[in-house]
Design a protein around this motif. Sequence first.
Motif, mmCIF file in Angstrom:
data_model
loop_
_atom_site.group_PDB
_atom_site.id
_atom_site.type_symbol
_atom_site.label_atom_id
_atom_site.label_comp_id
_atom_site.label_asym_id
_atom_site.label_seq_id
_atom_site.Cartn_x
_atom_site.Cartn_y
_atom_site.Cartn_z
ATOM 1 N N GLY A 63 0.793 -1.226 0.000
ATOM 2 C CA GLY A 63 0.000 0.000 0.000
ATOM 3 C C GLY A 63 0.824 1.273 0.000
ATOM 4 O O GLY A 63 0.284 2.359 -0.203
ATOM 5 N N GLY A 64 2.126 1.159 0.250
ATOM 6 C CA GLY A 64 2.987 2.340 0.260
ATOM 7 C C GLY A 64 2.741 3.285 1.420
ATOM 8 O O GLY A 64 3.093 4.470 1.366
ATOM 9 N N ARG A 65 2.167 2.757 2.508
ATOM 10 C CA ARG A 65 1.813 3.623 3.641
ATOM 11 C C ARG A 65 2.723 3.431 4.856
ATOM 12 O O ARG A 65 2.614 4.188 5.816
ATOM 13 C CB ARG A 65 0.370 3.367 4.061
ATOM 14 C CG ARG A 65 -0.651 3.699 2.984
ATOM 15 C CD ARG A 65 -2.071 3.474 3.478
ATOM 16 N NE ARG A 65 -3.056 3.843 2.467
ATOM 17 C CZ ARG A 65 -4.376 3.760 2.634
ATOM 18 N NH1 ARG A 65 -4.853 3.308 3.802
ATOM 19 N NH2 ARG A 65 -5.198 4.112 1.671
ATOM 20 N N ARG A 66 3.584 2.426 4.801
ATOM 21 C CA ARG A 66 4.364 2.120 6.005
ATOM 22 C C ARG A 66 5.767 2.728 5.926
ATOM 23 O O ARG A 66 6.775 2.052 6.100
ATOM 24 C CB ARG A 66 4.416 0.614 6.229
ATOM 25 C CG ARG A 66 3.044 0.041 6.549
ATOM 26 C CD ARG A 66 3.090 -1.335 7.158
ATOM 27 N NE ARG A 66 1.763 -1.786 7.529
ATOM 28 C CZ ARG A 66 1.125 -1.465 8.657
ATOM 29 N NH1 ARG A 66 1.724 -0.669 9.531
ATOM 30 N NH2 ARG A 66 -0.078 -1.920 8.922
ATOM 31 N N TRP A 67 5.815 4.013 5.642
ATOM 32 C CA TRP A 67 7.072 4.751 5.578
ATOM 33 C C TRP A 67 7.073 5.835 6.655
ATOM 34 O O TRP A 67 6.031 6.446 6.919
ATOM 35 C CB TRP A 67 7.257 5.399 4.207
ATOM 36 C CG TRP A 67 7.481 4.427 3.090
ATOM 37 C CD1 TRP A 67 6.558 3.583 2.527
ATOM 38 C CD2 TRP A 67 8.707 4.182 2.407
ATOM 39 N NE1 TRP A 67 7.119 2.844 1.533
ATOM 40 C CE2 TRP A 67 8.449 3.186 1.424
ATOM 41 C CE3 TRP A 67 9.995 4.707 2.509
ATOM 42 C CZ2 TRP A 67 9.440 2.709 0.571
ATOM 43 C CZ3 TRP A 67 10.977 4.241 1.646
ATOM 44 C CH2 TRP A 67 10.696 3.248 0.700
ATOM 45 N N PRO A 68 8.223 6.100 7.280
ATOM 46 C CA PRO A 68 8.289 7.187 8.271
ATOM 47 C C PRO A 68 8.452 8.538 7.578
ATOM 48 O O PRO A 68 8.731 8.602 6.376
ATOM 49 C CB PRO A 68 9.552 6.835 9.067
ATOM 50 C CG PRO A 68 10.447 6.212 8.018
ATOM 51 C CD PRO A 68 9.528 5.435 7.097
ATOM 52 N N TRP A 69 8.301 9.593 8.343
ATOM 53 C CA TRP A 69 8.581 10.927 7.826
ATOM 54 C C TRP A 69 9.233 11.765 8.915
ATOM 55 O O TRP A 69 8.774 11.739 10.044
ATOM 56 C CB TRP A 69 7.300 11.612 7.326
ATOM 57 C CG TRP A 69 7.614 12.892 6.614
ATOM 58 C CD1 TRP A 69 7.536 14.172 7.110
ATOM 59 C CD2 TRP A 69 8.098 13.006 5.269
ATOM 60 N NE1 TRP A 69 7.941 15.075 6.173
ATOM 61 C CE2 TRP A 69 8.292 14.394 5.029
ATOM 62 C CE3 TRP A 69 8.405 12.080 4.278
ATOM 63 C CZ2 TRP A 69 8.764 14.864 3.814
ATOM 64 C CZ3 TRP A 69 8.871 12.548 3.069
ATOM 65 C CH2 TRP A 69 9.044 13.923 2.837
ATOM 66 N N PRO A 70 10.331 12.462 8.561
ATOM 67 C CA PRO A 70 11.009 12.481 7.268
ATOM 68 C C PRO A 70 11.701 11.159 6.984
ATOM 69 O O PRO A 70 11.943 10.367 7.900
ATOM 70 C CB PRO A 70 12.004 13.626 7.397
ATOM 71 C CG PRO A 70 12.288 13.697 8.863
ATOM 72 C CD PRO A 70 11.010 13.347 9.550
ATOM 73 N N LEU A 71 12.048 10.920 5.725
ATOM 74 C CA LEU A 71 12.643 9.642 5.347
ATOM 75 C C LEU A 71 14.051 9.472 5.897
ATOM 76 O O LEU A 71 14.450 8.371 6.233
ATOM 77 C CB LEU A 71 12.661 9.507 3.812
ATOM 78 C CG LEU A 71 11.308 9.451 3.132
ATOM 79 C CD1 LEU A 71 11.478 9.350 1.623
ATOM 80 C CD2 LEU A 71 10.475 8.278 3.648
ATOM 81 N N VAL A 72 14.827 10.554 5.931
ATOM 82 C CA VAL A 72 16.211 10.482 6.401
ATOM 83 C C VAL A 72 16.301 10.925 7.846
ATOM 84 O O VAL A 72 16.842 10.230 8.678
ATOM 85 C CB VAL A 72 17.138 11.336 5.529
ATOM 86 C CG1 VAL A 72 18.569 11.278 6.058
ATOM 87 C CG2 VAL A 72 17.111 10.879 4.082
#
Length: 257
Positions: free
Chosen positions: A248-257
Amino acid sequence: MNAPSPHHLMPTDEDGEQLRLPVIRDAPVADVLEVLQEGDISILGRMPYSSNATFLVRIDHATTPTAAIYKPERGERPLWDFPSGLYRREIAAFELSEALGWHVIPPTVERDGPLGVGSVQLFIDADFTEHYFTLVAEDRHHGDLRRICAFDFIANNTDRKSGHCLASRWGPIYGIDQGLCFASDFKLRTVIWDFGGEPFDEELCTAIGSAADPPADLARWLRPDELSALAERAEWLADFGRFPDDDGGRRWPWPLV
């Protein structure tokens, strides 16, 4: 993405030069833990851009000084979805990593430091312009990164940013900042998806399966429901037999770095 992670900018001296710190390198874990637990702590400065109070400290023990990261409980910002005492999760992450035999979390202990009780973790001397997105480009790093990937699923890491993967100057890659792990509700957030769909090798699968019976010592740091959820995630992942995908492309943190 070659910019340094803002979470790990090194302090500088009066001339603007990066401080060179003493760091224990590639020593037996028991020796490192003794230094972290027994040495005298002095605060060198506060780490910039951290959500919670995070301090760079020097620890002196006999003839072995080292830099470390100190996170006192009193410096934590309240969160609605995690109880106070995030530092305890830092310690639980280290102990789980050791029990799995992966050694991907720096040695971490509980200390009553200058600002009260908290975690003290070995400082990882690294090139801070490197992070997950640059490290994954080199195959030689994939063994450590796969272990961190599997660890984050088992530990339910909600905040694995790219800058939380550090390549130590003595070789291994370590994951840092594990305060937002081990929630009983599944809420994984990570940048490590490059291995999605790959099957586990036998060694990795065996270690993952062992976490279905969590180490007894974790009960000191985590609630019973969190330990039960950890065991369920490990059992599911071992049965699944391969690295999950984020369809789903939803399991990413923010910010990425």
